[in-house]
Design a protein around this motif. Structure first.
Motif, short mmCIF file in Angstrom:
data_model
loop_
_atom_site.label_atom_id
_atom_site.label_comp_id
_atom_site.label_asym_id
_atom_site.label_seq_id
_atom_site.Cartn_x
_atom_site.Cartn_y
_atom_site.Cartn_z
N LEU A 15 0.86 -1.28 0.07
CA LEU A 15 -0.02 -0.04 0.07
C LEU A 15 0.93 1.20 -0.08
N GLY A 16 1.90 1.21 0.58
CA GLY A 16 2.97 2.34 0.64
C GLY A 16 3.37 2.88 -0.79
N ARG A 17 3.38 2.32 -1.74
CA ARG A 17 3.67 2.61 -2.92
C ARG A 17 2.58 3.47 -3.62
N PHE A 18 1.35 3.25 -3.29
CA PHE A 18 0.14 3.95 -3.82
C PHE A 18 -0.74 4.77 -2.62
N LEU A 19 -0.19 5.09 -1.50
CA LEU A 19 -0.76 5.73 -0.67
C LEU A 19 -0.64 7.32 -0.96
#
Length: 97
Positions: free
Chosen positions: A38-42
């Motif tokens: 999720l960090g890549r897309f937050l």
């Protein structure tokens, strides 16, 4: 969900990945098994979301793309179990989810 995030204000800062696993309990066929970063897309200040277009992390599970299901006619009842686990930076489950 806004209610969940309000009740757990630390969640967005703690969650790093989501692990999903869906299995047909009758046949033991795995329809989905993957981890999503999720960090890549937050987006800063936005709630975490798992979108249909987000790719799973490479080699993160046995079935990274969701297999649609349509049991054969007459194959009897099927029960599908889906689990979603939020993981923190240490890959430890975030227990209140």
């Amino acid at each position: 969900r806004p209610d969940f995030l309000a009740a757990h204000p630390d969640f967005a800062g703690r969650v790093k990945t989501l692990k999903v696993h869906m299995e047909d309990q009758a046949t033991k066929v795995v329809h989905w098994d993957a981890v999503y970063d999720l960090g890549r897309f937050l987006a800063p200040g936005k709630p975490p979301k798992l979108l249909e277009t987000m790719p799973a992390m490479p080699e993160s599970g046995s079935q990274p793309r969701f297999l649609t299901f349509c049991p054969a006619e007459g194959s009897g009842p099927h029960r599908y179990e889906l689990s979603v686990t939020a993981l923190d930076n240490s890959d430890a489950p975030i227990e209140y989810l």
